[in-house]
Design an enzyme around this catalytic site. Sequence first.
Site, PDB file in Angstrom:
ATOM      1  CB  SER A   1       2.196   3.058 -34.647  1.00  0.00           C
ATOM      2  OG  SER A   1       2.199   3.129 -33.227  1.00  0.00           O
TER       3      SER A   1
ATOM      4  CB  THR B   1       1.740  -3.139 -32.396  1.00  0.00           C
ATOM      5  OG1 THR B   1       0.350  -3.227 -32.725  1.00  0.00           O
ATOM      6  CG2 THR B   1       2.558  -2.748 -33.612  1.00  0.00           C
TER       7      THR B   1
ATOM      8  CE  LYS C   1       0.054  -6.264 -28.907  1.00  0.00           C
ATOM      9  NZ  LYS C   1      -1.231  -5.821 -28.330  1.00  0.00           N
TER      10      LYS C   1
ATOM     11  CG  ASP D   1      -2.169  -4.770 -24.991  1.00  0.00           C
ATOM     12  OD1 ASP D   1      -1.930  -3.565 -25.233  1.00  0.00           O
ATOM     13  OD2 ASP D   1      -1.785  -5.698 -25.711  1.00  0.00           O
TER      14      ASP D   1
ATOM     15  N   GLY E   1     -12.024 -13.492 -30.183  1.00  0.00           N
ATOM     16  CA  GLY E   1     -10.618 -13.521 -30.532  1.00  0.00           C
ATOM     17  C   GLY E   1      -9.802 -14.245 -29.483  1.00  0.00           C
ATOM     18  CB  ALA E   2      -8.110 -17.039 -28.991  1.00  0.00           C
TER      19      ALA E   2
ATOM     20  CB  ALA F   1      -6.305 -25.392 -31.608  1.00  0.00           C
TER      21      ALA F   1
ATOM     22  N   GLY G   1     -11.087   1.490 -29.254  1.00  0.00           N
ATOM     23  CA  GLY G   1      -9.920   1.206 -28.427  1.00  0.00           C
ATOM     24  C   GLY G   1      -8.957   2.362 -28.255  1.00  0.00           C
TER      25      GLY G   1
END
Length: 284
Positions: free
Chosen positions: A16, A63, A67, A103, A128-129, A156, A244
């Site tokens: 990190s 992270t 989360k 974020d 992504g979810a 789902a 990112g």
Amino acid sequence: MSADRYAVVGHPVAHSLSPRIHQAFGRQLGIALEYGTIDCPPEQLPDRVAAFAADGGRGLNVTLPHKRAAHALCTELGPTAQRCGVVNTMAWTGDGWRGHNTDGSGLVRDLTERRRQDLRGRKVLLIGAGGAAHGVAPALLDAGISALFIVNRTDARTDALADLLADPARVHPRYYEDMDDLGPFDLIINATSMGHDAGDGDPVALPGKMLTPRTDVVDLSYGRAAVGFLAWARAAGADRLFDGLGMLVEQAADSFRIWHGKRPYTDEVYEELRKEFGFPLASD
């Protein structure tokens, strides 16, 4: 008097950049702080977070993969964390943890201010979810995009994120295998680990017709972890490519403001990290 203690918690977390970023912010604003890392597997998170508070900890960044679980550990939630269902910033109140999510604000600030992107009216694909996608989706809607298509390998989870956003006129959950029929898009955002292990010569396999020469592409990872996905985007003819790193710095600045009441300037910290994590595929 010892400095206030902060940390980032994740698993793994040794890589990190958060300690470096927050220490730079502290020097910039003349705020003394200690900022470390806490590497703990999911089953240890409640105990490690409680121990950090008992030992005088004042704030945590959260992270992967914690989360969602961090959300459940908070006794209070800020409006953004309530809305997105995940927490990446925790602030100790004296009676418990107050959870926030920075974020989305970090991504939008990076895109609109650093990259000079106008998000209004754009058709966006979010791949992504998970926690990262939950964090950025509400902020994208608030920035005025016209449509948000969400795809994920687990249907789902795609439906759950769409239900949470509660904006059926603009939010469209779709099956992962249907991506070939969804494009083209103005903006594509990868909020998964897709492409982390791919090299420059081995881009991920996705349908190129999702893009036009005017499509912009973002991977929420940074540096080498974003190579595979952005290599695919470059080969498919995307207009501008972003990793990112800018989002990482901007969300950290928003966390810093929550803890200390002042938001640091980010450009100098970003430029220093960009020189170190130079990335030829990105469009800086």
